[in-house]
Scaffold this motif. Structure first.
Motif, PDB file in Angstrom:
ATOM      1  N   ASP A  53      13.508  67.978 -11.939  1.00 32.81           N
ATOM      2  CA  ASP A  53      13.565  66.690 -12.835  1.00 32.81           C
ATOM      3  C   ASP A  53      12.187  66.396 -13.276  1.00 32.81           C
ATOM      4  O   ASP A  53      11.985  65.357 -14.031  1.00 32.81           O
ATOM      5  CB  ASP A  53      13.977  65.612 -11.862  1.00 32.81           C
ATOM      6  CG  ASP A  53      13.202  65.661 -10.318  1.00 32.81           C
ATOM      7  OD1 ASP A  53      12.459  66.547 -10.007  1.00 32.81           O
ATOM      8  OD2 ASP A  53      13.242  64.581  -9.668  1.00 32.81           O
ATOM      9  N   THR A  58      16.939  64.378 -17.324  1.00 33.20           N
ATOM     10  CA  THR A  58      17.997  64.296 -16.267  1.00 33.20           C
ATOM     11  C   THR A  58      18.687  63.093 -16.206  1.00 33.20           C
ATOM     12  O   THR A  58      18.421  61.986 -16.472  1.00 33.20           O
ATOM     13  CB  THR A  58      17.321  64.570 -14.728  1.00 33.20           C
ATOM     14  OG1 THR A  58      16.153  63.680 -14.267  1.00 33.20           O
ATOM     15  CG2 THR A  58      16.563  66.007 -14.664  1.00 33.20           C
ATOM     16  N   ARG A  59      19.770  62.975 -15.312  1.00 34.93           N
ATOM     17  CA  ARG A  59      20.662  61.963 -15.155  1.00 34.93           C
ATOM     18  C   ARG A  59      20.915  62.047 -13.457  1.00 34.93           C
ATOM     19  O   ARG A  59      21.560  62.904 -13.076  1.00 34.93           O
ATOM     20  CB  ARG A  59      21.877  62.052 -15.775  1.00 34.93           C
ATOM     21  CG  ARG A  59      22.452  60.692 -16.297  1.00 34.93           C
ATOM     22  CD  ARG A  59      23.568  60.423 -14.829  1.00 34.93           C
ATOM     23  NE  ARG A  59      24.506  59.457 -15.278  1.00 34.93           N
ATOM     24  CZ  ARG A  59      25.295  59.056 -14.429  1.00 34.93           C
ATOM     25  NH1 ARG A  59      25.209  59.163 -13.086  1.00 34.93           N
ATOM     26  NH2 ARG A  59      26.265  58.150 -14.667  1.00 34.93           N
ATOM     27  N   PRO A  60      20.156  60.993 -12.815  1.00 35.23           N
ATOM     28  CA  PRO A  60      20.667  60.990 -11.378  1.00 35.23           C
ATOM     29  C   PRO A  60      22.151  60.683 -10.964  1.00 35.23           C
ATOM     30  O   PRO A  60      22.718  59.800 -11.913  1.00 35.23           O
ATOM     31  CB  PRO A  60      19.818  59.938 -10.764  1.00 35.23           C
ATOM     32  CG  PRO A  60      19.449  58.938 -12.037  1.00 35.23           C
ATOM     33  CD  PRO A  60      19.511  59.983 -13.238  1.00 35.23           C
ATOM     34  N   LEU A  61      22.730  61.030 -10.053  1.00 35.21           N
ATOM     35  CA  LEU A  61      24.222  60.628  -9.529  1.00 35.21           C
ATOM     36  C   LEU A  61      24.084  59.722  -8.444  1.00 35.21           C
ATOM     37  O   LEU A  61      23.477  60.220  -7.259  1.00 35.21           O
ATOM     38  CB  LEU A  61      24.972  62.180  -9.255  1.00 35.21           C
ATOM     39  CG  LEU A  61      25.724  62.832 -10.421  1.00 35.21           C
ATOM     40  CD1 LEU A  61      24.661  63.510 -11.428  1.00 35.21           C
ATOM     41  CD2 LEU A  61      26.434  63.946  -9.877  1.00 35.21           C
ATOM     42  N   PRO A 242      28.837  62.988 -15.008  1.00 35.31           N
ATOM     43  CA  PRO A 242      28.116  62.713 -13.735  1.00 35.31           C
ATOM     44  C   PRO A 242      28.959  61.149 -13.302  1.00 35.31           C
ATOM     45  O   PRO A 242      29.008  61.132 -11.884  1.00 35.31           O
ATOM     46  CB  PRO A 242      26.764  62.122 -14.423  1.00 35.31           C
ATOM     47  CG  PRO A 242      26.573  63.152 -15.540  1.00 35.31           C
ATOM     48  CD  PRO A 242      27.959  63.334 -16.096  1.00 35.31           C
ATOM     49  N   GLU A 246      30.302  61.705  -9.446  1.00 31.38           N
ATOM     50  CA  GLU A 246      30.066  60.472  -8.393  1.00 31.38           C
ATOM     51  C   GLU A 246      31.031  59.838  -7.753  1.00 31.38           C
ATOM     52  O   GLU A 246      31.133  59.905  -6.454  1.00 31.38           O
ATOM     53  CB  GLU A 246      29.152  59.344  -9.232  1.00 31.38           C
ATOM     54  CG  GLU A 246      27.910  59.774  -9.764  1.00 31.38           C
ATOM     55  CD  GLU A 246      27.298  58.793 -10.656  1.00 31.38           C
ATOM     56  OE1 GLU A 246      26.043  58.488 -11.102  1.00 31.38           O
ATOM     57  OE2 GLU A 246      28.142  57.549 -10.957  1.00 31.38           O
ATOM     58  N   TYR A 260      21.143  65.371  -9.101  1.00 33.02           N
ATOM     59  CA  TYR A 260      21.074  65.046 -10.354  1.00 33.02           C
ATOM     60  C   TYR A 260      21.376  66.265 -11.110  1.00 33.02           C
ATOM     61  O   TYR A 260      21.423  67.251 -10.729  1.00 33.02           O
ATOM     62  CB  TYR A 260      19.738  64.488 -10.621  1.00 33.02           C
ATOM     63  CG  TYR A 260      18.725  65.458 -10.324  1.00 33.02           C
ATOM     64  CD1 TYR A 260      18.205  66.551 -11.585  1.00 33.02           C
ATOM     65  CD2 TYR A 260      17.791  65.475  -9.329  1.00 33.02           C
ATOM     66  CE1 TYR A 260      16.921  67.509 -11.252  1.00 33.02           C
ATOM     67  CE2 TYR A 260      16.778  66.643  -9.021  1.00 33.02           C
ATOM     68  CZ  TYR A 260      16.454  67.367 -10.015  1.00 33.02           C
ATOM     69  OH  TYR A 260      15.611  68.381  -9.685  1.00 33.02           O
ATOM     70  N   TYR A 261      21.716  65.982 -12.590  1.00 34.37           N
ATOM     71  CA  TYR A 261      22.083  66.698 -13.553  1.00 34.37           C
ATOM     72  C   TYR A 261      20.809  67.096 -14.583  1.00 34.37           C
ATOM     73  O   TYR A 261      20.351  65.912 -14.922  1.00 34.37           O
ATOM     74  CB  TYR A 261      23.182  66.395 -14.486  1.00 34.37           C
ATOM     75  CG  TYR A 261      24.672  66.976 -13.845  1.00 34.37           C
ATOM     76  CD1 TYR A 261      24.916  68.490 -14.069  1.00 34.37           C
ATOM     77  CD2 TYR A 261      25.528  66.160 -13.586  1.00 34.37           C
ATOM     78  CE1 TYR A 261      25.997  68.942 -13.444  1.00 34.37           C
ATOM     79  CE2 TYR A 261      26.828  66.603 -12.920  1.00 34.37           C
ATOM     80  CZ  TYR A 261      27.105  67.637 -13.177  1.00 34.37           C
ATOM     81  OH  TYR A 261      28.358  68.300 -12.891  1.00 34.37           O
TER      82      TYR A 261
END
Length: 387
Positions: A53, A58-61, A242, A246, A260-261
């Motif tokens: 990250d 990135t994209r948090p889940l 995502p 989730e 995260y992705y």
């Protein structure tokens, strides 16, 4: 002559100013590109794999508001003597062993910790397969034999025009794609630079124009096939990966830490290898599959999909490791023995008859050498049989 020199100096200074301005304007993209170029360097690889990250978009889940689902601990197991040498030789960073639903061995190496969210690489493919099974059971995808263009119409006219969902799940799309990680100009490395520079994965995928085989005829490991699965899920549901993961997997399993992705420049998840999760949560996911898709009394992934996706069904060569729907089935496997596998030594090994799940992460730079994967699987089997 003096006038020529004066104008030349001015030109050089102007060019330097322009380059500096471009570098400032594109500094984030250039930083990520530099990160890609040094991602696997010996002195950085361990830290990089725990801190993706800091290197990429990135994209948090969201793990939800529920309590963390604690993994119970059983009596500590004595692992085979060969395990220590294997850990050192394969640059293992974490090893967690579960027997009958309880942790019996867990350790972290090379200065990693239980809280590290380690990059999954292709282990992420098995997570996406699980999500696909859920979405299909909900009726949002009609058949595995539907063409991918039914749900991802932008693929019409591309190399994927004519491939079915079954084909991409099985890695038998027939698309020409160079997966050589050591070739700077390979398709897989060009894709990495697309991610680093904030490009579009959908655009990269629809830009694939060459086929090598008739869809369904031949198995060929093509990571971009997994992105197509993601496109199909997004097209069928109108939701992001995502968001779906989730709701349908992360929260129900009670992950310890929010995963995260890695994403592209449009915020689309890098579903073929960009999921970052703690080792305990990799093991949790494997245990849920060992349980037939159930967790804490709830059916998370349909049991028939667990069975179908982890069964050898792809047209692989008879003398090679087999493949299902984004899961691997090792040579000589007993029924209920399968694994998720990622480059550099990331694994979730499931042995249902023995009640064993093994999650391991690593930074093994020799992972592609002949026989290494077989050695890893042999170690997992040795550990499982010793418990």
């Amino acid at each position: 002559m003096r006038k020529f020199i004066k104008y030349s100096v001015r030109g050089i200074l102007l060019l330097a100013v322009i380059l500096a301005a471009v570098a400032f304007w594109k500094r984030e993209q250039l930083t990520r590109l530099m990160a890609v170029n040094s991602l696997f360097s010996q002195e950085k690889i361990v830290n990089n794999f725990s801190n993706m990250d800091t290197l990429f978009l990135t994209r948090p889940l969201d793990r939800g508001d529920g309590e963390v689902s604690t993994l119970p601990t059983g009596n500590a197991a004595t692992l085979p003597d060969a395990t220590d040498d294997w850990i050192k030789t394969r640059s293992v960073t974490s090893l967690l062993v579960m027997k009958d639903g309880m942790i019996v061995a867990e350790d972290y190496f090379l200065d990693t910790t239980p809280d590290d969210r380690r990059i999954s690489w292709s282990v992420a493919k098995s997570f996406l397969s699980a999500l696909f099974g859920i979405v299909m059971a909900e009726g949002q995808i009609a058949s595995l034999d539907d063409p991918v263009t039914k749900y991802a119409p932008t693929l019409a006219g591309s190399a994927y025009d004519g491939a079915t969902i079954r084909n991409v799940l099985n890695m038998s799309s027939g698309v020409r794609f160079n997966e050589d990680y050591l070739d700077f100009n390979s398709d897989i490395n060009r894709m990495g630079r697309v991610i680093a520079l904030g490009g579009t994965m959908d655009g990269f995928t629809t830009g694939q124009s060459e086929t090598q085989y008739t869809p369904g005829d031949k198995w060929q490991y093509v990571s971009i096939d997994t992105h197509v699965i993601g496109m199909v899920i997004r097209g069928a549901t109108g939701r992001s990966i995502p968001e779906l993961l989730e709701e349908k997997i992360i929260a129900p399993l009670g992950f310890k830490a929010a995963p995260y992705y890695i994403t592209d420049g449009e915020g689309v998840a890098f579903v073929l290898g960009g999921l970052n999760v703690t080792t305990r949560d990799y093991a949790r996911f494997g245990q849920m599959f060992l349980n037939g898709g159930r967790w804490n009394g709830a059916q998370i992934v349909p049991e028939d999909w667990v069975n179908a996706s982890t069964r050898a069904s792809a047209p692989t060569a008879a003398d090679r490791i087999s493949y299902g729907f984004q899961w691997w089935v090792p040579k000589g496997a007993i029924e209920g023995e399968y694994l998720a596998r990622g480059i550099y030594g990331q694994y979730i090994y499931v042995n249902q008859p023995l009640g064993v799940v093994i999650a391991t992460t690593a930074t093994d730079k020799k992972f592609r050498e002949a026989g290494i994967s077989d050695q890893n699987i042999a170690m997992f089997r040795l550990i499982a049989q010793s418990l």
